[in-house]
Write a protein that holds these residues in place. Structure first.
Motif, short mmCIF file in Angstrom:
data_model
loop_
_atom_site.label_atom_id
_atom_site.label_comp_id
_atom_site.label_asym_id
_atom_site.label_seq_id
_atom_site.Cartn_x
_atom_site.Cartn_y
_atom_site.Cartn_z
N CYS A 160 0.46 -0.76 -0.27
CA CYS A 160 0.15 0.26 0.44
C CYS A 160 0.75 1.49 0.08
CB CYS A 160 -0.72 0.33 0.88
SG CYS A 160 -1.75 -1.59 1.31
N VAL A 161 0.76 1.70 -0.61
CA VAL A 161 1.70 3.35 -1.07
C VAL A 161 0.76 4.38 -0.94
CG1 VAL A 161 3.11 1.95 -2.21
CG2 VAL A 161 1.94 3.54 -3.78
N SER A 162 1.79 5.05 -0.70
CA SER A 162 0.88 6.62 -0.18
C SER A 162 0.55 7.52 -1.79
CB SER A 162 1.86 7.85 0.74
OG SER A 162 2.98 7.29 0.60
N ALA A 163 1.74 7.54 -2.53
CA ALA A 163 1.44 7.58 -3.99
C ALA A 163 1.68 6.86 -5.24
CB ALA A 163 2.80 8.35 -4.28
N PRO A 164 0.83 7.77 -6.07
CA PRO A 164 0.55 6.69 -7.53
C PRO A 164 1.23 5.44 -7.42
CG PRO A 164 0.45 8.89 -7.53
CD PRO A 164 0.85 8.92 -6.98
N ALA A 165 0.76 4.11 -7.51
CA ALA A 165 1.67 3.33 -7.73
C ALA A 165 2.99 3.28 -8.86
CB ALA A 165 1.01 1.91 -7.75
N ILE A 166 3.71 3.33 -9.47
CA ILE A 166 4.85 3.87 -10.39
C ILE A 166 5.61 2.82 -10.35
CG2 ILE A 166 3.88 5.97 -11.05
CD1 ILE A 166 6.22 6.85 -9.16
N ALA A 167 6.95 2.85 -9.79
CA ALA A 167 7.49 1.24 -9.49
C ALA A 167 7.11 0.26 -7.79
CB ALA A 167 8.47 1.29 -8.99
N ASP A 201 8.78 0.39 -13.66
CA ASP A 201 8.24 0.67 -12.89
C ASP A 201 8.58 -0.14 -11.60
OD1 ASP A 201 6.29 1.40 -10.67
OD2 ASP A 201 5.42 2.43 -11.95
N ASP A 202 9.58 0.07 -10.58
CA ASP A 202 9.64 -1.89 -10.34
C ASP A 202 7.98 -1.92 -9.70
OD1 ASP A 202 12.10 -3.22 -10.89
OD2 ASP A 202 13.02 -2.02 -10.34
N LEU A 203 7.91 -0.56 -8.31
CA LEU A 203 6.57 -1.13 -7.28
C LEU A 203 5.64 -1.76 -8.38
CD1 LEU A 203 6.58 -0.89 -5.13
CD2 LEU A 203 5.42 1.31 -5.26
N ARG A 204 5.00 -0.85 -9.61
CA ARG A 204 4.02 -1.50 -10.35
C ARG A 204 4.44 -3.22 -10.46
NH1 ARG A 204 -0.33 0.72 -12.64
NH2 ARG A 204 0.67 2.44 -12.36
N ALA A 205 5.78 -3.53 -11.26
CA ALA A 205 5.78 -5.01 -11.57
C ALA A 205 5.97 -5.57 -10.19
CB ALA A 205 6.80 -4.85 -12.12
N PHE A 206 6.12 -5.26 -9.33
CA PHE A 206 5.68 -6.04 -7.93
C PHE A 206 4.41 -5.68 -7.53
CE2 PHE A 206 4.84 -6.56 -3.67
CZ PHE A 206 6.51 -6.89 -2.82
N GLN A 207 3.30 -4.96 -8.24
CA GLN A 207 2.25 -6.07 -7.22
C GLN A 207 1.41 -6.85 -8.88
OE1 GLN A 207 -0.46 -2.25 -9.35
NE2 GLN A 207 -1.17 -2.08 -6.85
N TYR A 208 1.77 -6.33 -10.14
CA TYR A 208 1.41 -7.16 -10.55
C TYR A 208 1.42 -8.69 -10.28
CZ TYR A 208 -0.43 -4.13 -14.35
OH TYR A 208 -1.62 -3.07 -14.87
N PHE A 209 3.09 -8.91 -10.06
CA PHE A 209 3.58 -10.22 -9.68
C PHE A 209 2.46 -10.74 -7.78
CE2 PHE A 209 7.25 -8.47 -11.50
CZ PHE A 209 7.06 -9.56 -12.71
N SER A 210 3.05 -10.04 -7.32
CA SER A 210 1.66 -10.41 -5.56
C SER A 210 0.07 -11.00 -6.30
CB SER A 210 1.70 -8.92 -4.89
OG SER A 210 1.02 -7.98 -5.45
N ARG A 211 -0.16 -10.35 -7.65
CA ARG A 211 -1.09 -10.15 -7.96
C ARG A 211 -1.56 -11.86 -8.28
NH1 ARG A 211 -4.16 -5.18 -11.45
NH2 ARG A 211 -3.99 -3.96 -9.47
N ILE A 212 -0.92 -12.04 -8.85
CA ILE A 212 -0.45 -13.75 -9.75
C ILE A 212 -0.40 -14.39 -8.46
CG2 ILE A 212 0.95 -15.46 -10.71
CD1 ILE A 212 2.00 -12.66 -12.32
N ALA A 213 0.82 -14.29 -7.27
CA ALA A 213 1.21 -15.44 -6.06
C ALA A 213 -0.59 -15.94 -5.08
CB ALA A 213 1.82 -14.35 -5.50
N ASN A 214 -0.71 -14.42 -5.16
CA ASN A 214 -2.66 -14.13 -4.56
C ASN A 214 -3.63 -15.45 -4.63
OD1 ASN A 214 -0.96 -12.95 -2.48
ND2 ASN A 214 -1.94 -10.62 -3.27
N ALA A 215 -3.47 -14.57 -6.36
CA ALA A 215 -4.99 -15.30 -6.03
C ALA A 215 -4.64 -16.95 -7.08
CB ALA A 215 -4.98 -14.81 -7.55
#
Length: 271
Positions: free
Chosen positions: A16-23, A93-107
């Motif tokens: 959860c980030v305080s700025a728009p997810a960019i990396a 954008d590493d943070l956005r990449a991290f988000q996509y990978f985490s969605r896969i892992a969670n689901a």
């Protein structure tokens, strides 16, 4: 091994980030690691409710990937994750990449290892582990070697992923995020090498040729180093250096025996 179905919230605060997810077949002591890795890497929504369609410059193929990813398709999520990780057609954008990978892992953490998308799921865990190993600058994703081990261990033991097995081996051999344990490290390294993971082949070959933490087996070490050399990328100079040093020191008997081993390896792969 029971795997929790609550793959939904452990690292919520981390993404959860305080700025728009960019990396990394076998059952090793990693079974306990794999159970621990069943704890989730949560994926947070894009900050401020921003949608992917608004966050990325439009293009036909990119928009199609975005819609598929939003629909929960793991391959689309993986492709977008890699695009952001590499800056391929989008702003890196590493943070956005991290988000996509985490969605896969969670689901998909409990998907069958024989499922069509299993390789993508395992690769997502590997990518997450590498992010945890290094951390993401200027974000809430901090360096966490133990968490990295959990990610690698799950992909290595449940999915049998060779890259995860290699990464997990390195942690045990270095004592980073895990107890220093040559036995477990070498076992994971051997599993990855047998599957053709060339970095594992190079590391195992160097250890065997030099007798580093293992009884010296020069011919076998040279065999692994030769396989690794043939598969190495141009920027993996450490593999070529390790091979060159070994071939220069190898005896004629070592070279002849290594050649025989290579022939058996190739034939075995063909069979």
């Amino acid at each position: 091994m029971a795997r929790s179905t609550a793959f939904l919230a452990l690292a919520w605060s981390a993404v959860c980030v305080s700025a728009p997810a960019i990396a990394f077949d076998g059952t090793v002591a990693g079974q306990q690691d794999a159970a621990a890795a069943a704890l989730p890497v949560a994926s947070a929504p894009l900050a401020g409710g921003e949608t992917l369609k608004k966050a990325v410059a439009p293009s036909a193929s990119l928009t199609a990937l975005q819609y598929a990813a939003e629909g929960g398709h793991p391959i689309a999520q993986w492709r977008l994750g890699r695009m952001y990780a590499n800056g391929d057609g989008v702003t890196q954008d590493d943070l956005r990449a991290f988000q996509y990978f985490s969605r896969i892992a969670n689901a998909h953490a409990e998907d069958s290892p024989s499922a069509p998308q299993a390789a993508v799921v395992a690769n997502a865990f590997v990518a997450l582990g590498r992010y945890y190993l290094q951390g993401i600058p200027n974000s809430t994703i901090k360096r966490d070697a133990e968490r990295a081990r959990e990610m690698f261990s799950y992909a290595a033991s449940y999915f049998g992923n060779a890259d995860a097995q290699y990464d997990l081996a390195r942690l045990y051999l270095k004592g980073v995020g895990a107890p220093h344990d040559v036995k477990y490290g070498v076992r994971w390294l051997g599993l990855a090498a047998q599957k053709g993971q060339h970095q594992a082949q190079a590391m195992l070959g160097k250890m065997l040729f030099t007798g580093d933490q293992l009884p010296r087996q020069a011919a076998r070490g040279l065999m692994w180093l030769t396989l690794a050399r043939d598969a190495a990328a141009p920027d993996e100079s450490w593999i070529m250096d390790s091979y060159n040093k070994a071939i220069a020191k190898a005896s004629e008997d070592d070279r002849a025996m290594a050649l025989q081993m290579l022939e058996h390896w190739v034939q075995g792969r063909r069979d």
